[in-house]
Design a protein around this motif. Structure first.
Motif, PDB file in Angstrom:
ATOM      1  N   VAL A 687      15.738  82.167  38.130  1.00 37.12           N
ATOM      2  CA  VAL A 687      16.922  82.117  38.281  1.00 37.12           C
ATOM      3  C   VAL A 687      17.103  80.957  38.756  1.00 37.12           C
ATOM      4  O   VAL A 687      17.280  80.541  39.215  1.00 37.12           O
ATOM      5  CB  VAL A 687      16.888  83.272  39.716  1.00 37.12           C
ATOM      6  CG1 VAL A 687      18.434  83.162  40.146  1.00 37.12           C
ATOM      7  CG2 VAL A 687      16.318  84.438  38.480  1.00 37.12           C
ATOM      8  N   MET A 688      19.309  80.982  38.993  1.00 37.61           N
ATOM      9  CA  MET A 688      19.177  79.418  39.360  1.00 37.61           C
ATOM     10  C   MET A 688      20.558  79.580  40.236  1.00 37.61           C
ATOM     11  O   MET A 688      21.117  80.534  39.322  1.00 37.61           O
ATOM     12  CB  MET A 688      19.605  78.345  38.380  1.00 37.61           C
ATOM     13  CG  MET A 688      20.530  78.542  37.238  1.00 37.61           C
ATOM     14  SD  MET A 688      21.108  77.457  36.638  1.00 37.61           S
ATOM     15  CE  MET A 688      22.233  78.233  35.309  1.00 37.61           C
ATOM     16  N   ALA A 689      21.267  78.749  40.703  1.00 36.52           N
ATOM     17  CA  ALA A 689      22.991  79.288  41.002  1.00 36.52           C
ATOM     18  C   ALA A 689      23.645  78.944  40.624  1.00 36.52           C
ATOM     19  O   ALA A 689      23.648  77.370  39.764  1.00 36.52           O
ATOM     20  CB  ALA A 689      22.885  78.555  42.219  1.00 36.52           C
ATOM     21  N   GLU A 700      17.507  75.664  36.316  1.00 36.21           N
ATOM     22  CA  GLU A 700      18.119  74.324  37.127  1.00 36.21           C
ATOM     23  C   GLU A 700      17.868  73.437  36.868  1.00 36.21           C
ATOM     24  O   GLU A 700      17.292  72.591  36.203  1.00 36.21           O
ATOM     25  CB  GLU A 700      17.383  74.784  38.988  1.00 36.21           C
ATOM     26  CG  GLU A 700      18.464  74.762  39.468  1.00 36.21           C
ATOM     27  CD  GLU A 700      17.978  75.531  41.313  1.00 36.21           C
ATOM     28  OE1 GLU A 700      18.626  75.905  41.624  1.00 36.21           O
ATOM     29  OE2 GLU A 700      16.773  75.071  41.243  1.00 36.21           O
ATOM     30  N   ASN A 701      19.527  73.049  36.983  1.00 37.61           N
ATOM     31  CA  ASN A 701      19.409  71.506  36.349  1.00 37.61           C
ATOM     32  C   ASN A 701      20.466  70.462  37.396  1.00 37.61           C
ATOM     33  O   ASN A 701      21.465  70.412  36.904  1.00 37.61           O
ATOM     34  CB  ASN A 701      20.212  71.827  35.025  1.00 37.61           C
ATOM     35  CG  ASN A 701      19.874  70.009  33.872  1.00 37.61           C
ATOM     36  OD1 ASN A 701      19.927  68.714  34.934  1.00 37.61           O
ATOM     37  ND2 ASN A 701      21.250  69.875  33.267  1.00 37.61           N
ATOM     38  N   LEU A 702      19.575  70.032  38.953  1.00 38.53           N
ATOM     39  CA  LEU A 702      20.636  69.551  39.393  1.00 38.53           C
ATOM     40  C   LEU A 702      20.983  67.952  39.072  1.00 38.53           C
ATOM     41  O   LEU A 702      20.312  67.212  39.136  1.00 38.53           O
ATOM     42  CB  LEU A 702      20.559  70.489  40.512  1.00 38.53           C
ATOM     43  CG  LEU A 702      20.345  70.861  40.736  1.00 38.53           C
ATOM     44  CD1 LEU A 702      19.652  71.448  42.586  1.00 38.53           C
ATOM     45  CD2 LEU A 702      21.802  71.770  40.768  1.00 38.53           C
ATOM     46  N   ASN A 703      21.946  67.467  39.549  1.00 37.45           N
ATOM     47  CA  ASN A 703      22.319  66.327  39.423  1.00 37.45           C
ATOM     48  C   ASN A 703      23.690  66.043  40.454  1.00 37.45           C
ATOM     49  O   ASN A 703      24.104  66.392  40.582  1.00 37.45           O
ATOM     50  CB  ASN A 703      23.440  65.768  37.695  1.00 37.45           C
ATOM     51  CG  ASN A 703      23.344  64.900  37.871  1.00 37.45           C
ATOM     52  OD1 ASN A 703      22.807  63.749  38.416  1.00 37.45           O
ATOM     53  ND2 ASN A 703      24.510  64.246  37.313  1.00 37.45           N
ATOM     54  N   GLY A 708      24.073  70.514  37.392  1.00 36.36           N
ATOM     55  CA  GLY A 708      24.364  69.421  35.245  1.00 36.36           C
ATOM     56  C   GLY A 708      24.823  70.387  34.231  1.00 36.36           C
ATOM     57  O   GLY A 708      25.003  71.748  34.939  1.00 36.36           O
ATOM     58  N   PRO A 709      24.529  69.973  33.448  1.00 36.11           N
ATOM     59  CA  PRO A 709      24.628  71.326  31.610  1.00 36.11           C
ATOM     60  C   PRO A 709      23.691  72.451  32.357  1.00 36.11           C
ATOM     61  O   PRO A 709      22.959  71.323  32.179  1.00 36.11           O
ATOM     62  CB  PRO A 709      24.585  69.668  31.093  1.00 36.11           C
ATOM     63  CG  PRO A 709      24.917  67.548  31.565  1.00 36.11           C
ATOM     64  CD  PRO A 709      24.694  68.549  32.792  1.00 36.11           C
ATOM     65  N   VAL A 710      24.701  73.111  31.409  1.00 28.90           N
ATOM     66  CA  VAL A 710      23.993  74.057  31.168  1.00 28.90           C
ATOM     67  C   VAL A 710      22.545  74.096  30.187  1.00 28.90           C
ATOM     68  O   VAL A 710      23.180  73.439  29.548  1.00 28.90           O
ATOM     69  CB  VAL A 710      25.013  75.546  30.595  1.00 28.90           C
ATOM     70  CG1 VAL A 710      23.934  77.528  30.350  1.00 28.90           C
ATOM     71  CG2 VAL A 710      25.722  75.338  31.871  1.00 28.90           C
ATOM     72  N   ILE A 711      21.501  74.681  30.271  1.00 31.13           N
ATOM     73  CA  ILE A 711      19.979  74.255  29.428  1.00 31.13           C
ATOM     74  C   ILE A 711      20.149  75.706  28.497  1.00 31.13           C
ATOM     75  O   ILE A 711      20.360  76.695  28.939  1.00 31.13           O
ATOM     76  CB  ILE A 711      18.767  73.848  30.565  1.00 31.13           C
ATOM     77  CG1 ILE A 711      19.441  72.589  31.617  1.00 31.13           C
ATOM     78  CG2 ILE A 711      17.262  74.273  29.230  1.00 31.13           C
ATOM     79  CD1 ILE A 711      18.293  72.482  32.008  1.00 31.13           C
TER      80      ILE A 711
END
Length: 856
Positions: A687-689, A700-703, A708-711
């Motif tokens: 689960v991510m925001a 989660e793919n934070l920059n 960041g871009p959706v995985i």
């Protein structure tokens, strides 16, 4: 010896001390006037004769004269309890005490001459219904007016007959199909199942349906989720804001689901969760599949919020884990609020503070707050000797391939070097070769300059591909072969479990003054709560020869699962009943004590508990009994007489209408839209925001702290909700509005509210609109016309055929939507498909309806 104070014995109908007054005084006064070594004002209120004797101010009451009684005066004017006590006796409670005094301060039984040093449990308290041994009652006889299917109907029917009520007619086949399928699997029936069940003329078709549903793997996913609530399961630690993840917690979730699917006897299920490690009886290495299952089961005792791995490994945090674990165990298994006795004697139930710490002593060898293991230190590897041997074999094969590659690589490099040397002027070839043959540390400056002058002769493993692509490609095949071989290495997995040291003396358990671990009082031995063990046999201080640990949890589990224990079987059959009817026979599944509900059908509860124990503790047996009863198969219609006598349907004259739980709403929508991913087991789907701050399924793919871009989740986002990560601080947005449980530390009964955010979710949620479009696309694939699509949609959502009137309204709705959308798209220059989008709006209307969200 009889008391010297004359206390009258009351007639059964009168107000008595034990039944009416003592519970009030216990809740509000015993802490100062009963529990303490020195009673305040020298007044002990635990017995009627002690109240008559009084304290430093004289007798506390005068029999027959409430207005002359100091106790009543102090209660009325607020002198007692003291001003700083917030929970005070109510006016109704004070009135009961007044009537008791006025009636002669009667007791129900002759009081003991002395209370001694122990905790006094009255005969009234010992006689409380929940503390009585389970006895199988005889079936009540019914008149022929009542059509019964099994014993359940006798108990329900008898109470209905006594209240001039009867069973409602049997529900329609389509209603029964949807009810049974959603109850057992949490998913709606398929169109094929609907056709088959409706067309069947087999008298046993419904019983066969129940058996098919119980055999479905979806059954364990549905009913495992119920247990996970009670067990407080989560994929994160909680306690601190960090809310660290629990990487291997999912092993316990999968164990629970498999246990329900396999109909593991409930007594075995409990035994494994409380003492799986002690059942193994050896060091936790090279475990068999069965032993692995046992050790995974102890994850039950690791479910409590635990901040000791996130910089909060204080003594307070450790003791919090222990106390929350005890709450979790007792509320889920025996339905008592034992945690209320941590700081003082329980205010309402006959559970002393010493009892609480005796029970804590059962678990303290494994939850030793003075020799604490942080979450990272608790992992146990599931690797076996066979796994290690296989790993060694594969690694040996990989080394052979690596040697072959190295040999060939060296040959390619040498050949390429010769090719490049040959391209140089003949007069420098020998010097360049000599320079390369010289070790780097031994080269002269002249040799280094020469190599630098002719860089093309520097051929290495890293740049070979620049000279000979075919050679590099050939070498790559060896790398690929190594990777393929390594896939055969068994993955080393771990389990989050509870263990205790072998062959060590257990820690000493003390009663903590007011629950404060820094203020230990008297030492206690491990044993059961006194009120549940009137014969005093459930003590666990002695070791078992075959168990290298203390064996305390194993012995406790054996007692719990014996036929002598009054609560374990009652609590679980009540929980099963709750999930089938929306309300338990006892409507407080986690509290069978004085403040809990009273059983609506006490004999039925005991009959079901006896049925469970006498049928190998089979949960599926109880399902079959309930679901094949006439009680369960009733329609949910109401009538004036039923509403007048029993509006809440507690007597079950009609089937209660229930709302789907939040996970089942999501899962059912996915099933209907055709997007449900039925993959079972494994690591939790993360689960991510999202960009709006809502918690959604995703990696989660934070920059720089921003999404960041959706995985791509590769369809994992459409798995059943039971496999979605349960992160305490990250409630999934699509689940939260429909009463997602709060785990504090567990949830023994979910709320079922009606609130505005639920409607807004069904109207505006991206998940709902997206699945409505998927549903429309599915209907287009299934149907040859809009008319066919409407009929198919109705069957998929409601599990029944659409009526002519409903069909006409649906057709008009879609036509009007198409017209509006077409005009809108033309005005905006859009090329969207108005027909498909109109169908999607129709789909959204169906899955947003009460008829879909509720079970009749």
């Amino acid at each position: 010896m009889a008391s010297s104070i004359n206390v009258g014995i009351a007639a059964p109908a009168n107000i008595t001390f034990e039944k009416d007054v003592q519970p009030i005084l216990k809740a509000h006064c015993f802490h100062c006037h009963g529990e303490l070594v020195e009673h305040q004002g020298e007044l002990d209120l635990r017995l009627a004769r002690l109240i008559l004797t009084g304290g430093a101010s004289g007798p506390a009451i005068v029999k027959g004269q409430p207005d002359q009684s100091l106790l009543l005066e102090y209660l009325r004017d607020g002198t007692m309890p003291p001003e700083d006590v917030t929970h005070r006796p109510s006016a109704a409670e004070i009135t009961i005490i007044r009537k008791w005094i006025a009636g002669g301060a009667m007791t129900a039984y002759e009081e003991p001459a002395s209370l001694g040093d122990g905790f006094y449990i009255t005969a009234e308290e010992r006689g409380f219904w929940a503390f009585q041994k389970i006895q199988r009652p005889e079936l009540p006889q019914l008149s022929r007016v009542f059509e019964t299917e099994n014993g359940i109907d006798h108990f329900i029917g008898a109470k209905l007959a006594a209240n001039n009520l009867a069973f409602s007619p049997r529900a329609a086949k389509s209603t029964l199909l949807r009810r049974a399928t959603l109850d057992l699997t949490g998913l709606p029936p398929t169109q094929a199942a609907l056709r088959e069940f409706k067309s069947s003329t087999n008298p046993a078709a419904y019983e066969q349906l129940v058996d098919q549903l119980l055999a479905s793997s979806s059954y364990g996913e549905r009913w495992g989720r119920h247990w996970l609530d009670a067990a407080g399961y989560a994929d994160s630690e909680g306690y601190t804001d960090a809310d660290a993840q629990r990487p291997w917690a999912f092993k316990y979730r999968d164990y629970v689901i498999a246990s329900f699917n396999n109909d593991k006897p409930y007594n075995q299920f409990v035994l494994e969760q409380l003492a799986g490690d002690e059942m193994i009886g050896k060091p936790l290495e090279n475990l068999t599949p069965r032993q692995q299952e046992w050790i995974v089961a102890t994850g039950f005792l690791r479910n409590a919020p635990d901040g000791t791995g996130s910089g909060a490994a204080t003594e307070a945090a450790r003791n919090s884990v222990v106390s929350e674990t005890i709450k979790l165990v007792t509320s889920s298994l025996v339905g008592l609020t034992v945690g209320c006795a941590q700081c003082h004697n329980h205010r309402y139930d006959p559970i002393s503070q010493a009892d609480y710490y005796r029970l804590r002593a059962v678990f303290e060898p494994a939850l030793n707050w003075k020799a604490w293991k942080t979450p990272a230190q608790r992992k146990v590897s599931l690797y076996t000797e066979a796994d290690r041997q296989r790993k060694a074999e594969v690694e040996a094969e990989v080394k052979v391939v690596a040697a072959q590659r190295t040999k060939k690589q060296q040959a390619y490099i040498a050949a390429t070097f010769e090719t490049e040397i040959a391209k140089l002027p003949s007069e420098v070839q020998t010097e360049v070769r000599t320079a390369h043959d010289t070790a780097v540390k031994d080269r002269s400056d002249a040799q280094n300059k020469l190599i630098k002058k002719y860089p093309s002769t520097v051929v290495t493993a890293g740049n070979l591909y620049l000279f000979d692509k075919k050679a590099a490609d050939d070498l790559a095949t060896f790398v690929a072969k190594q990777a393929t071989l390594r896939k055969a290495i068994p993955v080393e997995e771990y389990v989050r479990c509870l263990t205790e040291p072998h062959q060590q003396d257990p820690p000493t358990t003390f009663v903590f003054s007011r629950g404060n671990f820094s203020s230990p009082l008297t030492e206690v031995e491990p044993r059961e709560l006194a009120v549940l063990d009137p014969r005093g046999v459930a003590t666990y201080a002695d070791r078992i020869d075959s168990i290298p640990t203390t064996g305390r949890r194993y012995q406790y589990a054996q007692w719990l699962t014996s036929t002598e224990h009054p609560l374990l079987a009652r609590v679980i059959v009540n929980r099963i009943w709750t999930h089938h009817f929306g309300r338990g026979i006892v409507d407080t599944p986690g509290d069978f004590g004085a403040l809990g509900g009273r059983p609506s059908h006490p004999q039925l509860l005991d009959w079901l508990a006896a049925e469970l124990m006498q049928n190998d503790w089979s949960i599926k047996h109880i399902h079959r009994l309930i679901m094949t009863s006439a009680t369960y198969q009733q329609s949910s219609t109401r009538h004036e007489l039923g509403n007048k006598i029993d509006r809440q349907k507690r007597m079950l004259w009609s089937m209660p209408v229930r709302r789907l739980e939040t996970e089942n709403i999501r899962d059912s929508i996915l099933a209907i839209s055709g997007m449900l991913n039925t993959q079972a087991a494994g690591a939790a789907v993360p689960v991510m925001a999202d960009r709006t701050g809502q918690w959604v399924v995703g990696k989660e793919n934070l920059n720089a702290g921003r999404p960041g871009p959706v995985i791509d989740m590769l369809g994992q986002q459409y798995r059943r909700s039971v496999y979605i990560e349960v992160r305490r601080s990250r409630p999934l947005a699509v689940l939260e509005p429909f009463d997602l449980p709060t785990l504090t530390p567990n949830c023994t009964r979910r709320a079922s509210s009606t609130a505005a955010p639920q409607s807004l979710q069904m109207l505006n949620s991206e998940f709902i609109t997206q699945q409505s479009r998927h549903f429309a696309d599915r209907l287009v694939r299934l149907s040859d016309s809009t008319e066919d699509a409407i009929r198919a949609a109705w069957r998929l959502v409601y599990s029944k055929e659409i009526t002519d009137e409903q069909f006409g309204e649906a057709t008009e709705f879609i036509a009007a939507s198409q017209k509006t959308l077409t005009a809108d798209y033309q005005d905006k220059g859009l090329k969207d498909d108005a027909n498909r989008d109109a169908l999607a709006l129709f789909c959204q209307a169906l899955i947003s309806s009460n008829q879909f969200i509720y079970i009749e």
